[in-house]
Design a protein around this motif. Sequence first.
Motif, PDB file in Angstrom:
ATOM      1  N   ALA A 233     -32.135 131.502  30.997  1.00  0.00           N
ATOM      2  CA  ALA A 233     -32.987 130.691  31.875  1.00  0.00           C
ATOM      3  C   ALA A 233     -32.168 129.724  32.712  1.00  0.00           C
ATOM      4  CB  ALA A 233     -34.011 129.936  31.037  1.00  0.00           C
ATOM      5  N   TYR A 234     -30.956 129.381  32.264  1.00  0.00           N
ATOM      6  CA  TYR A 234     -30.120 128.484  33.047  1.00  0.00           C
ATOM      7  C   TYR A 234     -29.771 129.087  34.398  1.00  0.00           C
ATOM      8  CZ  TYR A 234     -29.367 125.022  29.404  1.00  0.00           C
ATOM      9  OH  TYR A 234     -29.549 124.014  28.490  1.00  0.00           O
ATOM     10  N   ALA A 235     -29.742 130.398  34.482  1.00  0.00           N
ATOM     11  CA  ALA A 235     -29.403 131.041  35.760  1.00  0.00           C
ATOM     12  C   ALA A 235     -30.478 130.788  36.797  1.00  0.00           C
ATOM     13  CB  ALA A 235     -29.201 132.542  35.548  1.00  0.00           C
ATOM     14  N   SER A 236     -31.756 130.913  36.388  1.00  0.00           N
ATOM     15  CA  SER A 236     -32.843 130.706  37.356  1.00  0.00           C
ATOM     16  C   SER A 236     -33.099 129.225  37.630  1.00  0.00           C
ATOM     17  CB  SER A 236     -34.131 131.374  36.842  1.00  0.00           C
ATOM     18  OG  SER A 236     -34.516 130.806  35.597  1.00  0.00           O
ATOM     19  N   TRP A 237     -32.771 128.344  36.671  1.00  0.00           N
ATOM     20  CA  TRP A 237     -33.020 126.924  36.870  1.00  0.00           C
ATOM     21  C   TRP A 237     -31.892 126.229  37.628  1.00  0.00           C
ATOM     22  CZ3 TRP A 237     -36.969 123.504  35.003  1.00  0.00           C
ATOM     23  CH2 TRP A 237     -38.035 124.148  34.359  1.00  0.00           C
ATOM     24  N   PHE A 238     -30.643 126.557  37.265  1.00  0.00           N
ATOM     25  CA  PHE A 238     -29.506 125.838  37.851  1.00  0.00           C
ATOM     26  C   PHE A 238     -28.486 126.766  38.510  1.00  0.00           C
ATOM     27  CE2 PHE A 238     -31.019 123.063  34.402  1.00  0.00           C
ATOM     28  CZ  PHE A 238     -31.335 121.937  35.142  1.00  0.00           C
ATOM     29  N   GLY A 239     -28.748 128.057  38.526  1.00  0.00           N
ATOM     30  CA  GLY A 239     -27.831 128.988  39.160  1.00  0.00           C
ATOM     31  C   GLY A 239     -26.525 129.156  38.401  1.00  0.00           C
ATOM     32  N   VAL A 240     -26.531 128.906  37.101  1.00  0.00           N
ATOM     33  CA  VAL A 240     -25.330 129.030  36.272  1.00  0.00           C
ATOM     34  C   VAL A 240     -25.524 130.224  35.341  1.00  0.00           C
ATOM     35  CG1 VAL A 240     -23.827 127.910  34.592  1.00  0.00           C
ATOM     36  CG2 VAL A 240     -24.959 126.548  36.370  1.00  0.00           C
ATOM     37  N   ASP A 241     -24.584 131.169  35.375  1.00  0.00           N
ATOM     38  CA  ASP A 241     -24.686 132.328  34.493  1.00  0.00           C
ATOM     39  C   ASP A 241     -24.576 131.890  33.040  1.00  0.00           C
ATOM     40  OD1 ASP A 241     -23.402 134.755  32.942  1.00  0.00           O
ATOM     41  OD2 ASP A 241     -24.396 135.559  34.735  1.00  0.00           O
ATOM     42  N   ALA A 242     -25.432 132.485  32.194  1.00  0.00           N
ATOM     43  CA  ALA A 242     -25.462 132.083  30.783  1.00  0.00           C
ATOM     44  C   ALA A 242     -24.113 132.281  30.100  1.00  0.00           C
ATOM     45  CB  ALA A 242     -26.542 132.865  30.045  1.00  0.00           C
ATOM     46  N   SER A 243     -23.364 133.293  30.503  1.00  0.00           N
ATOM     47  CA  SER A 243     -22.056 133.547  29.878  1.00  0.00           C
ATOM     48  C   SER A 243     -21.036 132.477  30.232  1.00  0.00           C
ATOM     49  CB  SER A 243     -21.534 134.921  30.294  1.00  0.00           C
ATOM     50  OG  SER A 243     -21.360 134.983  31.709  1.00  0.00           O
ATOM     51  N   ASP A 244     -21.305 131.720  31.338  1.00  0.00           N
ATOM     52  CA  ASP A 244     -20.374 130.662  31.741  1.00  0.00           C
ATOM     53  C   ASP A 244     -20.750 129.307  31.173  1.00  0.00           C
ATOM     54  OD1 ASP A 244     -18.993 132.517  33.266  1.00  0.00           O
ATOM     55  OD2 ASP A 244     -20.192 132.110  35.064  1.00  0.00           O
ATOM     56  N   VAL A 245     -21.960 129.184  30.646  1.00  0.00           N
ATOM     57  CA  VAL A 245     -22.428 127.885  30.171  1.00  0.00           C
ATOM     58  C   VAL A 245     -21.603 127.361  28.993  1.00  0.00           C
ATOM     59  CG1 VAL A 245     -24.367 126.655  29.132  1.00  0.00           C
ATOM     60  CG2 VAL A 245     -24.753 128.182  31.069  1.00  0.00           C
ATOM     61  N   PRO A 246     -21.322 128.165  27.927  1.00  0.00           N
ATOM     62  CA  PRO A 246     -20.517 127.637  26.818  1.00  0.00           C
ATOM     63  C   PRO A 246     -19.171 127.111  27.294  1.00  0.00           C
ATOM     64  CG  PRO A 246     -21.535 129.698  26.183  1.00  0.00           C
ATOM     65  CD  PRO A 246     -21.779 129.544  27.655  1.00  0.00           C
ATOM     66  N   HIS A 249     -19.381 121.097  30.614  1.00  0.00           N
ATOM     67  CA  HIS A 249     -19.976 119.795  30.334  1.00  0.00           C
ATOM     68  C   HIS A 249     -21.391 119.766  30.907  1.00  0.00           C
ATOM     69  CE1 HIS A 249     -20.578 115.401  30.433  1.00  0.00           C
ATOM     70  NE2 HIS A 249     -19.653 115.362  29.472  1.00  0.00           N
ATOM     71  N   MET A 250     -22.253 118.979  30.288  1.00  0.00           N
ATOM     72  CA  MET A 250     -23.643 118.915  30.736  1.00  0.00           C
ATOM     73  C   MET A 250     -23.746 118.467  32.191  1.00  0.00           C
ATOM     74  SD  MET A 250     -26.834 116.838  29.018  1.00  0.00           S
ATOM     75  CE  MET A 250     -26.709 117.719  27.466  1.00  0.00           C
ATOM     76  N   ARG A 251     -22.834 117.588  32.618  1.00  0.00           N
ATOM     77  CA  ARG A 251     -22.848 117.137  34.009  1.00  0.00           C
ATOM     78  C   ARG A 251     -22.617 118.303  34.966  1.00  0.00           C
ATOM     79  NH1 ARG A 251     -21.941 112.180  36.522  1.00  0.00           N
ATOM     80  NH2 ARG A 251     -21.397 111.209  34.523  1.00  0.00           N
ATOM     81  N   GLU A 252     -21.709 119.236  34.576  1.00  0.00           N
ATOM     82  CA  GLU A 252     -21.439 120.393  35.435  1.00  0.00           C
ATOM     83  C   GLU A 252     -22.671 121.279  35.583  1.00  0.00           C
ATOM     84  OE1 GLU A 252     -17.364 122.262  34.894  1.00  0.00           O
ATOM     85  OE2 GLU A 252     -17.618 121.247  32.958  1.00  0.00           O
ATOM     86  N   VAL A 253     -23.467 121.396  34.520  1.00  0.00           N
ATOM     87  CA  VAL A 253     -24.628 122.275  34.551  1.00  0.00           C
ATOM     88  C   VAL A 253     -25.785 121.623  35.303  1.00  0.00           C
ATOM     89  CG1 VAL A 253     -26.307 123.522  33.145  1.00  0.00           C
ATOM     90  CG2 VAL A 253     -23.934 123.367  32.392  1.00  0.00           C
ATOM     91  N   LEU A 254     -26.091 120.361  34.985  1.00  0.00           N
ATOM     92  CA  LEU A 254     -27.249 119.693  35.578  1.00  0.00           C
ATOM     93  C   LEU A 254     -26.962 119.131  36.959  1.00  0.00           C
ATOM     94  CD1 LEU A 254     -28.610 117.701  32.488  1.00  0.00           C
ATOM     95  CD2 LEU A 254     -29.117 120.048  33.195  1.00  0.00           C
ATOM     96  N   GLY A 255     -25.722 118.827  37.243  1.00  0.00           N
ATOM     97  CA  GLY A 255     -25.389 118.119  38.469  1.00  0.00           C
ATOM     98  C   GLY A 255     -25.366 116.622  38.217  1.00  0.00           C
ATOM     99  N   ASP A 256     -24.644 115.890  39.079  1.00  0.00           N
ATOM    100  CA  ASP A 256     -24.453 114.456  38.855  1.00  0.00           C
ATOM    101  C   ASP A 256     -25.760 113.687  38.861  1.00  0.00           C
ATOM    102  OD1 ASP A 256     -21.743 114.841  38.647  1.00  0.00           O
ATOM    103  OD2 ASP A 256     -21.343 114.429  40.773  1.00  0.00           O
TER     104      ASP A 256
END
Length: 337
Positions: A233-246, A249-256
């Motif tokens: 679901a992170y891909a559709s919400w934030f455009g981040v592939d799930a395999s890259d999430v682990p 940092h949370m800031r990188e995923v959510l944005g500043d």
Amino acid sequence: FVSTAGYSINTSRPRFIAELNLLAPSRVFGMGALTTCLAAGLMFVFSFHRHRERQAQAQRERLLTIVESSTDAIISLARDGTVVSWNRAAEGIFGLSSDAALGASLAGLVGPGCSALFSHLDRAQDSKSAPIAPFDVTLRTRSGAQLDVSVAAFAIELAQERVGTGVIIRDISARKAAERQLGEFNARLEQQVSERTRQLDAARRDMQLILDAMPSMIGYWDRALISRFGNHAYASWFGVDASDVPGMHMREVLGDELFERNRVYIEGVLRGEPQTFEREIPHLNKPGVRHSLTHPEASGDPQHPVGQLGHQLVGALAGERPGQEELARLGAHRREV
């Protein structure tokens, strides 16, 4: 003869005695003393020799007792390989009496298939070779039984000449059996570990499949706010592939901006305080926003190497802001998950 006043004196006696060549008393005494000393010396040498013989005999008996009492087979061989000595332990290991073994060839006593043993014995007899380190070998006795033994071989020298070979053979059947049992146990353990690993991998894949199929975002973060897991679901919400999430940092995923807005709730979760808050998150590829209800929670696992971890469950509805009933439904959904 000389006659004086009716007395006659034999004046020929001293000359007669002199003609007898008799030894002087002092010389006789000296020779007697010397003879006595020589006899005493001979008696001392004889006694000392007998004492040394008794000591040597006692030493031989002690060594023989040690050899006979040893639990290792101690065998001495002539240069041609025939048995010269065969102790009690050798009788027990090979099942052959010393009377039957003495004079026989060792090759005939241990049976065929022992080329490694005789190769080492030949090296021990070689005057140019170093002492042979103990080695393990499997012997086959004349009865056909196999015997695991450890063999030490050394040359026997007399007057700096090698006259034979000494062999010490230790029965290590019990040790070898324990090693085989340990090897079998390790093999079974490795098989069980492999099977357990396969099961865990299958369970992980199944869980990943279930979590990726859920429309809500599910993430797992450590105390340093480094992601350990994120579903698709992170891909559709934030455009981040799930395999890259682990590892992100949370800031990188959510944005500043969104991270700073959520910081107070995240810090509360890390203190162990339950949190619930709402957010409007813009769509990535179309106008409008998504209304989210977020429930970050501490994992409660004090043994985890990075401390408590935050579970983040985000439910989303497209369109209008959800009402209280919908919020309650999402909360119940979170608790079920």
